[in-house]
Write a protein that holds these residues in place. Sequence first.
Motif, PDB file in Angstrom:
ATOM      1  N   ARG A  41      42.489  39.021 -11.555  1.00 20.86           N
ATOM      2  CA  ARG A  41      42.268  38.110 -10.423  1.00 20.86           C
ATOM      3  C   ARG A  41      43.290  36.960 -10.382  1.00 20.86           C
ATOM      4  O   ARG A  41      43.740  36.587  -9.299  1.00 20.86           O
ATOM      5  CB  ARG A  41      40.826  37.585 -10.507  1.00 20.86           C
ATOM      6  CG  ARG A  41      40.397  36.646  -9.421  1.00 20.86           C
ATOM      7  CD  ARG A  41      40.286  37.253  -8.036  1.00 20.86           C
ATOM      8  NE  ARG A  41      39.383  38.358  -7.925  1.00 20.86           N
ATOM      9  CZ  ARG A  41      38.906  38.815  -6.746  1.00 20.86           C
ATOM     10  NH1 ARG A  41      39.210  38.222  -5.605  1.00 20.86           N
ATOM     11  NH2 ARG A  41      38.137  39.872  -6.708  1.00 20.86           N
ATOM     12  N   GLY A 175      26.745  41.411  -7.584  1.00 21.03           N
ATOM     13  CA  GLY A 175      26.454  41.241  -6.176  1.00 21.03           C
ATOM     14  C   GLY A 175      25.845  42.437  -5.468  1.00 21.03           C
ATOM     15  O   GLY A 175      25.718  42.420  -4.242  1.00 21.03           O
ATOM     16  N   LYS A 179      26.174  47.636  -8.683  1.00 19.75           N
ATOM     17  CA  LYS A 179      26.918  46.929  -9.732  1.00 19.75           C
ATOM     18  C   LYS A 179      26.004  46.540 -10.886  1.00 19.75           C
ATOM     19  O   LYS A 179      26.407  46.576 -12.051  1.00 19.75           O
ATOM     20  CB  LYS A 179      27.615  45.700  -9.148  1.00 19.75           C
ATOM     21  CG  LYS A 179      28.832  46.053  -8.294  1.00 19.75           C
ATOM     22  CD  LYS A 179      29.609  44.819  -7.900  1.00 19.75           C
ATOM     23  CE  LYS A 179      30.926  45.223  -7.252  1.00 19.75           C
ATOM     24  NZ  LYS A 179      31.772  44.059  -6.955  1.00 19.75           N
ATOM     25  N   TYR A 194      22.566  38.754  -7.774  1.00 17.41           N
ATOM     26  CA  TYR A 194      22.540  37.329  -7.411  1.00 17.41           C
ATOM     27  C   TYR A 194      22.409  37.117  -5.904  1.00 17.41           C
ATOM     28  O   TYR A 194      22.147  36.010  -5.453  1.00 17.41           O
ATOM     29  CB  TYR A 194      23.788  36.603  -7.950  1.00 17.41           C
ATOM     30  CG  TYR A 194      25.109  36.961  -7.298  1.00 17.41           C
ATOM     31  CD1 TYR A 194      25.507  36.395  -6.084  1.00 17.41           C
ATOM     32  CD2 TYR A 194      25.979  37.871  -7.895  1.00 17.41           C
ATOM     33  CE1 TYR A 194      26.714  36.725  -5.494  1.00 17.41           C
ATOM     34  CE2 TYR A 194      27.182  38.204  -7.314  1.00 17.41           C
ATOM     35  CZ  TYR A 194      27.553  37.626  -6.113  1.00 17.41           C
ATOM     36  OH  TYR A 194      28.741  37.956  -5.523  1.00 17.41           O
ATOM     37  N   TYR A 223      26.640  26.487  -8.668  1.00 14.88           N
ATOM     38  CA  TYR A 223      26.024  27.216  -9.786  1.00 14.88           C
ATOM     39  C   TYR A 223      25.745  26.309 -10.979  1.00 14.88           C
ATOM     40  O   TYR A 223      24.852  26.580 -11.771  1.00 14.88           O
ATOM     41  CB  TYR A 223      26.942  28.361 -10.250  1.00 14.88           C
ATOM     42  CG  TYR A 223      26.665  29.699  -9.583  1.00 14.88           C
ATOM     43  CD1 TYR A 223      26.226  29.770  -8.267  1.00 14.88           C
ATOM     44  CD2 TYR A 223      26.852  30.887 -10.278  1.00 14.88           C
ATOM     45  CE1 TYR A 223      25.988  31.002  -7.666  1.00 14.88           C
ATOM     46  CE2 TYR A 223      26.612  32.119  -9.682  1.00 14.88           C
ATOM     47  CZ  TYR A 223      26.180  32.170  -8.382  1.00 14.88           C
ATOM     48  OH  TYR A 223      25.939  33.372  -7.793  1.00 14.88           O
ATOM     49  N   LEU A 267      43.575  30.099 -19.894  1.00 13.53           N
ATOM     50  CA  LEU A 267      44.393  30.655 -20.972  1.00 13.53           C
ATOM     51  C   LEU A 267      45.893  30.538 -20.729  1.00 13.53           C
ATOM     52  O   LEU A 267      46.656  30.214 -21.640  1.00 13.53           O
ATOM     53  CB  LEU A 267      44.009  32.138 -21.124  1.00 13.53           C
ATOM     54  CG  LEU A 267      44.733  32.950 -22.182  1.00 13.53           C
ATOM     55  CD1 LEU A 267      44.396  32.455 -23.579  1.00 13.53           C
ATOM     56  CD2 LEU A 267      44.349  34.438 -22.052  1.00 13.53           C
ATOM     57  N   HIS A 328      35.527  47.092  -6.933  1.00 15.80           N
ATOM     58  CA  HIS A 328      35.829  47.674  -8.239  1.00 15.80           C
ATOM     59  C   HIS A 328      34.788  47.281  -9.293  1.00 15.80           C
ATOM     60  O   HIS A 328      34.130  46.246  -9.182  1.00 15.80           O
ATOM     61  CB  HIS A 328      37.219  47.240  -8.711  1.00 15.80           C
ATOM     62  CG  HIS A 328      37.348  45.745  -8.886  1.00 15.80           C
ATOM     63  ND1 HIS A 328      37.292  44.868  -7.828  1.00 15.80           N
ATOM     64  CD2 HIS A 328      37.491  44.973  -9.992  1.00 15.80           C
ATOM     65  CE1 HIS A 328      37.418  43.628  -8.281  1.00 15.80           C
ATOM     66  NE2 HIS A 328      37.532  43.663  -9.592  1.00 15.80           N
TER      67      HIS A 328
HETATM   68  N1  NAP Z   1      40.116  30.691 -17.411  1.00 15.05           N
HETATM   69  C1  NAP Z   1      40.830  31.727 -17.777  1.00 15.05           C
HETATM   70  O1  NAP Z   1      41.579  31.680 -18.741  1.00 15.05           O
HETATM   71  C2  NAP Z   1      40.724  33.002 -16.994  1.00 15.05           C
HETATM   72  C3  NAP Z   1      41.409  34.155 -17.419  1.00 15.05           C
HETATM   73  C4  NAP Z   1      41.253  35.337 -16.672  1.00 15.05           C
HETATM   74  C5  NAP Z   1      40.438  35.356 -15.551  1.00 15.05           C
HETATM   75  N2  NAP Z   1      39.824  34.193 -15.166  1.00 15.05           N
HETATM   76  C6  NAP Z   1      38.937  34.188 -13.992  1.00 15.05           C
HETATM   77  O2  NAP Z   1      37.831  34.998 -14.277  1.00 15.05           O
HETATM   78  C7  NAP Z   1      37.360  35.602 -13.072  1.00 15.05           C
HETATM   79  C8  NAP Z   1      37.289  37.107 -13.259  1.00 15.05           C
HETATM   80  O3  NAP Z   1      38.594  37.625 -13.356  1.00 15.05           O
HETATM   81  P1  NAP Z   1      38.829  39.188 -13.205  1.00 15.05           P
HETATM   82  O4  NAP Z   1      40.281  39.435 -13.299  1.00 15.05           O
HETATM   83  O5  NAP Z   1      37.905  39.883 -14.106  1.00 15.05           O
HETATM   84  O6  NAP Z   1      38.388  39.336 -11.655  1.00 15.05           O
HETATM   85  P2  NAP Z   1      37.574  40.381 -10.795  1.00 15.05           P
HETATM   86  O7  NAP Z   1      37.468  41.686 -11.519  1.00 15.05           O
HETATM   87  O8  NAP Z   1      38.155  40.389  -9.446  1.00 15.05           O
HETATM   88  O9  NAP Z   1      36.099  39.744 -10.697  1.00 15.05           O
HETATM   89  C9  NAP Z   1      35.701  38.674  -9.878  1.00 15.05           C
HETATM   90  C10 NAP Z   1      34.184  38.579 -10.098  1.00 15.05           C
HETATM   91  O10 NAP Z   1      33.649  37.362  -9.562  1.00 15.05           O
HETATM   92  C11 NAP Z   1      32.297  37.662  -9.264  1.00 15.05           C
HETATM   93  N3  NAP Z   1      31.679  36.671  -8.390  1.00 15.05           N
HETATM   94  C12 NAP Z   1      32.215  36.114  -7.266  1.00 15.05           C
HETATM   95  N4  NAP Z   1      31.310  35.267  -6.710  1.00 15.05           N
HETATM   96  C13 NAP Z   1      30.199  35.307  -7.505  1.00 15.05           C
HETATM   97  C14 NAP Z   1      28.923  34.666  -7.463  1.00 15.05           C
HETATM   98  N5  NAP Z   1      28.615  33.807  -6.485  1.00 15.05           N
HETATM   99  N6  NAP Z   1      28.040  34.940  -8.444  1.00 15.05           N
HETATM  100  C15 NAP Z   1      28.335  35.805  -9.454  1.00 15.05           C
HETATM  101  N7  NAP Z   1      29.535  36.443  -9.533  1.00 15.05           N
HETATM  102  C16 NAP Z   1      30.438  36.198  -8.569  1.00 15.05           C
HETATM  103  C17 NAP Z   1      32.380  39.013  -8.582  1.00 15.05           C
HETATM  104  O11 NAP Z   1      31.103  39.598  -8.597  1.00 15.05           O
HETATM  105  P3  NAP Z   1      30.575  40.611  -7.432  1.00 15.05           P
HETATM  106  O12 NAP Z   1      31.729  41.556  -7.144  1.00 15.05           O
HETATM  107  O13 NAP Z   1      29.417  41.280  -8.047  1.00 15.05           O
HETATM  108  O14 NAP Z   1      30.230  39.774  -6.241  1.00 15.05           O
HETATM  109  C18 NAP Z   1      33.387  39.725  -9.488  1.00 15.05           C
HETATM  110  O15 NAP Z   1      32.707  40.389 -10.528  1.00 15.05           O
HETATM  111  C19 NAP Z   1      38.339  35.215 -11.951  1.00 15.05           C
HETATM  112  O16 NAP Z   1      37.777  34.150 -11.222  1.00 15.05           O
HETATM  113  C20 NAP Z   1      39.578  34.771 -12.733  1.00 15.05           C
HETATM  114  O17 NAP Z   1      40.342  33.840 -12.023  1.00 15.05           O
HETATM  115  C21 NAP Z   1      39.934  33.047 -15.862  1.00 15.05           C
END
Ligand code: NAP
Length: 339
Positions: A41, A175, A179, A194, A223, A267, A328
Motif C-alpha cells: 500500500r 470489510g 474476507k 467491521y 477508531y 518503517l 485482494h
Molecule cells: N507504518 C509502517 O511502517 C507501515 C509499513 C507497511 C504498511 N503500512 C500500512 O499498513 C496498511 C496495510 O498495508 P498493506 O500493504 O498490507 O495494504 P493493503 O493490503 O492494501 O490493505 C489495506 C487494508 O486496510 C483495511 N482497512 C481500510 N479501512 C479499514 C477500516 N475502516 N477498518 C478496518 N480495516 C480497514 C482494508 O480492509 P478491507 O479490505 O477489509 O476493507 C485492507 O485490509 C496500509 O495502510 C499501509 O500504508 C505501514
Amino acid sequence: MKAIEISSYGAPEVLRACVRPDPVAGVGEALIRVAASGVNRPDVLQRTGNYPVPPGASDLPGLECAGIVEAGDTEALAAAGLKVGDAVCALVAGGAYAELCVAPVGQLLPVPKGWSLQDAATLPETFFTVWSNVFERGRLQPGETLLVQGGTSGIGVTAIQLAKAWGATVIVTAGSDDKCRACLDLGADHAINYKTEDFAERVKALTDGRGADVILDMVAGSYVAREIACLADDGRLVIIAVQGGVKSEFNAGQVLRRRLTLTGSTLRPRPVAFKAAIAQALRAQVWPMLEQGRVQAVVHSRFAALAAGDGYDNGAARAHALMESGSHVGKIVLDWTAA
Ligand SMILES: NC(=O)c1ccc[n+]([C@@H]2O[C@H](COP(=O)([O-])OP(=O)(O)OC[C@H]3O[C@@H](n4cnc5c(N)ncnc54)[C@H](OP(=O)(O)O)[C@@H]3O)[C@@H](O)[C@H]2O)c1
C-alpha cells in the motif's frame, strides 16, 4: 535495466516501463538481480504523491524484492553469512520495481529453505513491519490477545500467522464476510465484519469484558477512541497507518487509569542499523517458522512486471489497480523473470 517508474502523480497508468542505468552497489551494499518484487500500500501512496521518497532512496517504487546477489561488498556479505550467487530477499527504501536493485547488506535475509523467490519477495515489508510493531513496540506475549485491523491486508495476513505461531489469540476485522472467512482460514480465532458489527463491543464480548492486550491499527481517526474502549488494562495500541484520518478524540483519563500505551511507527525512513537489527531478530525467531511451514506466503495475484493487460500497459499498473479495488486477500507480486 528495465524498471517501472512513477511518471507523474496519479492513477495506476502513471506507472510506466522505463530503462534506467544499472545501479551500482556501494560500501555495505549488495546488487540483486530481481526475480520478484512485492507490492505494498505505501507504493500506492507514493504513486499518488502522498508518501515522499526518503532522502537518498531511489525514486523508483518498490520496498521489497527477492533475487540473486549479483555483486556487492563481499566483506559485508561474508560478515552476514552471504555471498555472490545467494538467493536473498531484501527490504529497501525504494527501487524494487526493477530488474536490478541495490540493498544494504544488513537488510538482506536468505530465502527460507523450501521457499521460491516469488514467495520470498512477499516477506520483507510486512514481516519487518509486523515484527517491529506487534512484537517489539507492542510487546505481544504468548497467551495474550491481539486485535488486527484489516486482517486480509498484506500486513494483516502476516500479523495473523505470526501471532498465532507465537501463541496469541487473534481477533481481526475485515470489510466483508468473505474476507472474515479468509482470516479464519489463515488461523485467526475470531473475525469481525467491521461494516456490519461494532468491533469494540465484539472484542469486549469475545474477551469476557477484558479487552485486547495489543491492537495493530492501520485506520486511526475515529477508531482510536473505540480501540481505547476495547483495550485491556495495560494494553498497547500500535498505529501504523492513518487511513481513517490523522485526528482522533479520545478519553485520556482511560489512558492513565488503565495504564494504556499509545504508540506507532513508520518503517521506511528508519536507519539501516535499525532495520538490520530487525533482520537479525527475524532470522533468529521467524525464519525457522517459515522453513517449518508454520507461516506461509499468502499470494493473491502475481503479474509479469512488464506485461500489458486489463487495459494497462504493464503489470505494476495492473497490480496497483487491483490493490486499490480492495478485493485482494494477502500479497500482490510482480514477476521480473518474464520481463
Ligand atoms: N507504518 C509502517 O511502517 C507501515 C509499513 C507497511 C504498511 N503500512 C500500512 O499498513 C496498511 C496495510 O498495508 P498493506 O500493504 O498490507 O495494504 P493493503 O493490503 O492494501 O490493505 C489495506 C487494508 O486496510 C483495511 N482497512 C481500510 N479501512 C479499514 C477500516 N475502516 N477498518 C478496518 N480495516 C480497514 C482494508 O480492509 P478491507 O479490505 O477489509 O476493507 C485492507 O485490509 C496500509 O495502510 C499501509 O500504508 C505501514
